[in-house]
Design a protein around this motif. Structure first.
Motif, PDB file in Angstrom:
ATOM      1  N   ASN A  94       0.830  -1.198   0.000  1.00 56.20           N
ATOM      2  CA  ASN A  94       0.000   0.000   0.000  1.00 56.20           C
ATOM      3  C   ASN A  94       0.867   1.252   0.000  1.00 56.20           C
ATOM      4  O   ASN A  94       0.550   2.241  -0.656  1.00 56.20           O
ATOM      5  CB  ASN A  94      -0.926   0.008   1.221  1.00 56.20           C
ATOM      6  N   ALA A  95       1.970   1.190   0.752  1.00 60.41           N
ATOM      7  CA  ALA A  95       2.885   2.328   0.789  1.00 60.41           C
ATOM      8  C   ALA A  95       3.482   2.570  -0.590  1.00 60.41           C
ATOM      9  O   ALA A  95       3.655   3.721  -1.010  1.00 60.41           O
ATOM     10  CB  ALA A  95       3.997   2.072   1.819  1.00 60.41           C
ATOM     11  N   GLY A  96       3.798   1.489  -1.303  1.00 56.85           N
ATOM     12  CA  GLY A  96       4.327   1.636  -2.653  1.00 56.85           C
ATOM     13  C   GLY A  96       3.320   2.268  -3.584  1.00 56.85           C
ATOM     14  O   GLY A  96       3.659   3.115  -4.415  1.00 56.85           O
ATOM     15  N   SER A  97       2.036   1.889  -3.446  1.00 51.75           N
ATOM     16  CA  SER A  97       0.986   2.477  -4.278  1.00 51.75           C
ATOM     17  C   SER A  97       0.837   3.963  -3.999  1.00 51.75           C
ATOM     18  O   SER A  97       0.619   4.766  -4.921  1.00 51.75           O
ATOM     19  CB  SER A  97      -0.349   1.764  -4.016  1.00 51.75           C
ATOM     20  N   ILE A  98       0.969   4.348  -2.748  1.00 52.72           N
ATOM     21  CA  ILE A  98       0.886   5.771  -2.390  1.00 52.72           C
ATOM     22  C   ILE A  98       2.044   6.535  -3.016  1.00 52.72           C
ATOM     23  O   ILE A  98       1.862   7.630  -3.567  1.00 52.72           O
ATOM     24  CB  ILE A  98       0.878   5.938  -0.856  1.00 52.72           C
ATOM     25  N   ASP A  99       3.242   5.957  -2.962  1.00 50.73           N
ATOM     26  CA  ASP A  99       4.414   6.607  -3.568  1.00 50.73           C
ATOM     27  C   ASP A  99       4.207   6.799  -5.070  1.00 50.73           C
ATOM     28  O   ASP A  99       4.513   7.864  -5.622  1.00 50.73           O
ATOM     29  CB  ASP A  99       5.674   5.765  -3.332  1.00 50.73           C
ATOM     30  N   ILE A 100       3.681   5.772  -5.723  1.00 52.32           N
ATOM     31  CA  ILE A 100       3.449   5.857  -7.170  1.00 52.32           C
ATOM     32  C   ILE A 100       2.415   6.919  -7.483  1.00 52.32           C
ATOM     33  O   ILE A 100       2.590   7.736  -8.393  1.00 52.32           O
ATOM     34  CB  ILE A 100       3.028   4.489  -7.719  1.00 52.32           C
ATOM     35  N   ASN A 101       1.322   6.942  -6.720  1.00 51.61           N
ATOM     36  CA  ASN A 101       0.279   7.936  -6.965  1.00 51.61           C
ATOM     37  C   ASN A 101       0.781   9.358  -6.722  1.00 51.61           C
ATOM     38  O   ASN A 101       0.386  10.290  -7.431  1.00 51.61           O
ATOM     39  CB  ASN A 101      -0.941   7.650  -6.084  1.00 51.61           C
ATOM     40  N   GLU A 102       1.658   9.507  -5.756  1.00 46.55           N
ATOM     41  CA  GLU A 102       2.255  10.819  -5.513  1.00 46.55           C
ATOM     42  C   GLU A 102       3.072  11.281  -6.729  1.00 46.55           C
ATOM     43  O   GLU A 102       2.983  12.441  -7.162  1.00 46.55           O
ATOM     44  CB  GLU A 102       3.155  10.757  -4.273  1.00 46.55           C
ATOM     45  N   LYS A 103       3.836  10.358  -7.311  1.00 43.95           N
ATOM     46  CA  LYS A 103       4.643  10.688  -8.491  1.00 43.95           C
ATOM     47  C   LYS A 103       3.746  10.955  -9.713  1.00 43.95           C
ATOM     48  O   LYS A 103       4.058  11.805 -10.548  1.00 43.95           O
ATOM     49  CB  LYS A 103       5.612   9.543  -8.799  1.00 43.95           C
ATOM     50  N   ILE A 104       2.634  10.222  -9.809  1.00 47.64           N
ATOM     51  CA  ILE A 104       1.696  10.439 -10.920  1.00 47.64           C
ATOM     52  C   ILE A 104       1.110  11.846 -10.843  1.00 47.64           C
ATOM     53  O   ILE A 104       1.036  12.574 -11.843  1.00 47.64           O
ATOM     54  CB  ILE A 104       0.574   9.380 -10.897  1.00 47.64           C
ATOM     55  N   LEU A 105       0.678  12.264  -9.659  1.00 49.78           N
ATOM     56  CA  LEU A 105       0.099  13.596  -9.490  1.00 49.78           C
ATOM     57  C   LEU A 105       1.105  14.683  -9.843  1.00 49.78           C
ATOM     58  O   LEU A 105       0.755  15.695 -10.467  1.00 49.78           O
ATOM     59  CB  LEU A 105      -0.388  13.766  -8.048  1.00 49.78           C
ATOM     60  N   ALA A 106       2.357  14.462  -9.456  1.00 44.95           N
ATOM     61  CA  ALA A 106       3.387  15.454  -9.760  1.00 44.95           C
ATOM     62  C   ALA A 106       3.592  15.586 -11.265  1.00 44.95           C
ATOM     63  O   ALA A 106       3.805  16.697 -11.781  1.00 44.95           O
ATOM     64  CB  ALA A 106       4.696  15.061  -9.070  1.00 44.95           C
ATOM     65  N   LEU A 107       3.517  14.473 -11.998  1.00 41.02           N
ATOM     66  CA  LEU A 107       3.707  14.527 -13.443  1.00 41.02           C
ATOM     67  C   LEU A 107       2.478  15.095 -14.153  1.00 41.02           C
ATOM     68  O   LEU A 107       2.607  15.871 -15.106  1.00 41.02           O
ATOM     69  CB  LEU A 107       4.027  13.128 -13.977  1.00 41.02           C
ATOM     70  N   GLU A 108       1.285  14.722 -13.696  1.00 38.77           N
ATOM     71  CA  GLU A 108       0.061  15.231 -14.320  1.00 38.77           C
ATOM     72  C   GLU A 108      -0.004  16.756 -14.285  1.00 38.77           C
ATOM     73  O   GLU A 108      -0.534  17.387 -15.207  1.00 38.77           O
ATOM     74  CB  GLU A 108      -1.170  14.636 -13.627  1.00 38.77           C
ATOM     75  N   ARG A 109       0.535  17.342 -13.239  1.00 34.20           N
ATOM     76  CA  ARG A 109       0.544  18.806 -13.114  1.00 34.20           C
ATOM     77  C   ARG A 109       1.317  19.456 -14.254  1.00 34.20           C
ATOM     78  O   ARG A 109       1.089  20.626 -14.586  1.00 34.20           O
ATOM     79  CB  ARG A 109       1.170  19.177 -11.753  1.00 34.20           C
TER      80      ARG A 109
END
Length: 261
Positions: A56-71
């Protein structure tokens, strides 16, 4: 990949008069893409789609990186951009998708000690999409399935995906590579196939087709698109991350200067 991208933008900045601010934002985007793909790799890549131990922690890390790129999305109208077409490799799925559901089914039937995913690819071309998954059983038996769908543009960011057909290919087994513990089973399977009527045997040789027209559809939002990375979200907001297949050039490799915040 990322080194060549950086070099390309350095050339553009020098010869094309790119502003310092625009160049800095492009370098931020390159770094964000690299961070996302490295985080996905560190968390198991496509293998995590079928792993019961995904973090779950890995999924959170990935989603954090996705949001940063989508911006930093450089493509304001991705659904009609020529960059969308081409061959993509699925790197991450944040929720069950047709690809991951099928992959999880195969792994459930044949555990990861016997079967492994070798590729999950998506070909987008001329208003249609074909998703293909390839497996290896015991490292020697090749098997694959594909889903063909129709894509309809519903807005600058939104697509509707309607599934048309599924195809499960007949396993390809070089006889000299069959493991000894499966040899009896292999001989029985070949004998059974040879006893089938000619018409049925010919039909199975091309794979098992499943018509899906009118049965399944979903809506997608393209939240990020450039010549190397594609991110889509389903109606629940769950992301899928795809990278362009190596050696396959996009239709238009020219960077777009307009960013969407």
């Amino acid at each position: 990949m990322w080194t060549s991208c950086k070099k390309r933008w350095i050339v553009v900045a020098v010869s094309g008069g790119t502003s310092t601010a625009q160049y800095a934002k492009e370098m931020e985007r390159v770094a964000a893409k690299e961070a996302l793909l490295l985080t996905i790799k560190d968390n198991g890549g496509i293998g995590a789609l079928t792993s019961a131990s995904s973090s779950n922690a890995g999924s959170i890390d990935i989603n954090e990186k996705i949001l940063a790129l989508e911006r930093l999305n450089p493509t304001p109208r991705p659904t009609t951009s020529p960059l969308l077409e081409g061959l993509w490799e699925l790197q991450w799925a944040g929720a069950p998708s047709p690809a991951s559901i099928a992959a999880r089914y195969f792994i459930k039937v044949l555990p990861s000690t016997l079967v492994s995913i070798s590729a999950l690819n998506l070909l987008i071309w001329d208003g249609s999409a074909k998703l293909s998954a390839s497996f290896k059983i015991l490292g020697t038996i090749d098997m694959s399935f594909s889903l063909t769908s129709k894509l309809t543009v519903e807005g600058p960011l939104r697509l509707k995906e309607e599934y048309v057909e599924g195809l499960l290919t007949t396993p390809s087994v070089p006889e000299n590579t069959v493991p000894s513990q499966l040899k009896d089973f292999y001989d029985q399977a070949i004998s059974s196939i040879q006893r089938l009527p000619d018409t049925l045997r010919e039909a199975l040789s091309g794979g098992l087709k499943v018509p899906l027209t009118g049965m399944f559809q979903r809506q997608l939002i393209i939240s990020y698109l450039d010549d190397e990375i594609l991110i889509v979200r389903d109606v629940s907001g769950a992301p899928e991350v795809l990278s362009r297949a190596e050696g396959v050039a996009s239709v238009s490799a020219e960077p777009e200067s307009e960013y969407v915040s």
